[in-house]
Design an enzyme around this catalytic site. Sequence first.
Site, PDB file in Angstrom:
ATOM      1  N   GLU A 125       0.849  -1.209   0.000  1.00 35.90           N
ATOM      2  CA  GLU A 125       0.000   0.000   0.000  1.00 35.90           C
ATOM      3  C   GLU A 125       0.877   1.249   0.000  1.00 35.90           C
ATOM      4  O   GLU A 125       0.625   2.203  -0.740  1.00 35.90           O
ATOM      5  CB  GLU A 125      -0.912  -0.002   1.235  1.00 35.90           C
ATOM      6  CG  GLU A 125      -1.822   1.220   1.277  1.00 35.90           C
ATOM      7  CD  GLU A 125      -2.549   1.379   2.607  1.00 35.90           C
ATOM      8  OE1 GLU A 125      -2.993   0.374   3.188  1.00 35.90           O
ATOM      9  OE2 GLU A 125      -2.649   2.537   3.067  1.00 35.90           O
ATOM     10  N   CYS A 188      -7.492   4.125   8.426  1.00 31.63           N
ATOM     11  CA  CYS A 188      -8.830   3.527   8.351  1.00 31.63           C
ATOM     12  C   CYS A 188      -9.155   2.910   9.713  1.00 31.63           C
ATOM     13  O   CYS A 188      -8.354   2.131  10.243  1.00 31.63           O
ATOM     14  CB  CYS A 188      -8.840   2.459   7.265  1.00 31.63           C
ATOM     15  SG  CYS A 188     -10.363   1.524   7.258  1.00 31.63           S
TER      16      CYS A 188
HETATM   17 FE1  F3S Z   1      -9.735  -0.275   2.900  1.00 33.97          FE
HETATM   18 FE2  F3S Z   1      -9.670   0.079   5.471  1.00 33.97          FE
HETATM   19 FE3  F3S Z   1      -9.766  -2.319   4.469  1.00 33.97          FE
HETATM   20  S1  F3S Z   1      -8.524   1.147   3.956  1.00 33.97           S
HETATM   21  S2  F3S Z   1      -8.789  -2.196   2.527  1.00 33.97           S
HETATM   22  S3  F3S Z   1     -11.310  -0.734   4.332  1.00 33.97           S
HETATM   23  S4  F3S Z   1      -8.651  -1.698   6.220  1.00 33.97           S
END
Ligand code: F3S
Length: 645
Positions: A125, A188
């Site tokens: 990433e 996230c």
């Molecule tokens: Fe996206 Fe969060 Fe999963 S950035 S890939 S939803 S851990």
Amino acid sequence: MRVRIARSAGFCFGVRRAMDKMEQLLKTEGPLYTLGPIIHNPQVVASLAERGAGLISRPEDAPEGATVVIRAHGVGREVMEILGSRGAKAEDATCPFVSRIHEMADQAASEGTPVIVIGDKQHPEVQGILGWTRGLGRAMETEADILPPLPERALVVAQTTIPPERFERMCVSLTDAGVQVEKRSTICPATSQRQAESVEIARESDVMLVIGGRNSSNTRKLYELCREVCERTYLIEHAGELKGIEITPQDDIGITAGASTPDGTFKEVVARMNDIEKQVEIQESDFMAEVEATLVQLRPGQTVTGTVVQITEDEVCVNVGYKADGLVKKTDLVNQDVNIGDEIEVEVVKVNDGEGNVLLSQRNIVNRKVWDAIIAAHEAGTFVKGIGKESVKGGLIANVEGIRAFIPASLLSLRYVEKIDEFVGQEMDLKIIEIDKSKKRVVASRKAVLQAEEDEKKKAAWTTLEEGTVVKGIVRRLTNFGAFVDIGGVDGLVHVTDLSWKRVGHPSEVVSVNQEIDVKILKLDQERDRISLSYKATQPKPWDIAGEKYVAGTIVTGKVVRIVPYGAFVELEPGLDGMVHISQCALTRIEKVEDAVKVGDEIRVKILSVDTEAKRISLSIREALTDETSIEADAADLAEESFDL
Ligand code: F3S
């Protein structure tokens, strides 16, 4: 035995989205490849390979014409270009939250601003984000990486899965090192939420099962965190590993799964637990009920409460406890001011929007609530608030909580409305008189509200009215037969004969519109809604004061109003006439009254006598003439004498 399953267990939103895309492409595309393992789960990767999805580790390895799926981690711009140059078709399953970081990095770099990515330097990433920085990017894992040369200023973003504290700490260290930091928290919350929930369950469990790949860093981290609070925590990759785990009937069991654990593996473990369940003499139904109860079921139209877990430019991602996260388009949000962690109420529009996401809407709920409220108000006959929006042919469109309601011009007011435009922007109470939800048609009346208010006022006014009392009123309207007077919410009529003690041709001779007057209530008839009033009753009767006002011997001015053979009637004031006998009409004898006066003449008369009982006043023109002539003569004599002196 009690079994608790973490709601956030398993695929996060981005991974599920990528997996769903993969499933779809397997049905339609071929040859199909993934650039790197689609998830950190060897079993899943193997199963995909069996079904025809190959694995390449470099874009240069993509065969011409192949379809290559970009996993949730995302890739840099160059990778996309290489795929294109090789004639491969890229299917982008990058998590939207990661794509958002790519956009930020690209934008900053296009303006010449360096980009620092806080995260694990080798993580795909992070590498993908650096691939959008036009050579102006740099990854930093720890403080040890903050080495010269450092930029004067930089956009600082985070790998989505790192702990927030680490990001904050690094930002502070960069600032201390003299970098002007433009911080964007791109972490996230899916990972931290899963970890927090799993630890909470582990703390209350005797046995904690963490399902996921051993080579998955997030699963290992999950295992370690649970292990800290529950000694009997086990990391298992598949159901077969349950065999070696000792579970007793008294044990409470917790289950969670890493971000790359597919539903199939998860369910398999649950199914195997049935065997253990028998071993520990637990009823299967109890166990499955626990599992079922833990997983939220959704259906379209259902209202659910969820937590905002991510916000992009156009969408908000909401965790509603379902296996997949939900998406609300920002245009479908009623309140745009939402933050990560907020709880919001949403309606399920579609359980699967075709890409594996739950489609949610907040506006639908509000619309539904408003419609429900309007329908309820219509049924109950209660009023709603509206604001005039625009005048249209035949009436006004009002906004009732976001719903358009039509008010016909005739129902805008109690009286005729000339300028409908005057109601635009005005807040008003309305009564819904017609509704058709399917056609989204609402017809409302303002007049009905005003009428109801008038009725209320009238009702209240009637209770205070009493015959014989004198009240204040405002003259509202004049007609040939009288004046209508508002006496506090209700109108009464002063008949023309009750306006004055004198004879009145038209009410305007006595009162005018909007004049405030005292009136006496003569008669109340609530059944027929009629009130008789008298204005003259509040004025003194001329005959009552005639004796004091008109003293015998005095000379006054009057107007001849009527002539009869025996004399002339002279009006001294409205409602008070005296009579001059023919013998008193002139200094000399006359044949008929008309020889001395005619109707309309203003004349001087002497009061001979006043009989208020008999309502008679005798007058004399002759004596008035004699007296006034002699006074004049006396005055002339007096003047002459003075002159002689
Ligand atoms: Fe996206 Fe969060 Fe999963 S950035 S890939 S939803 S851990």
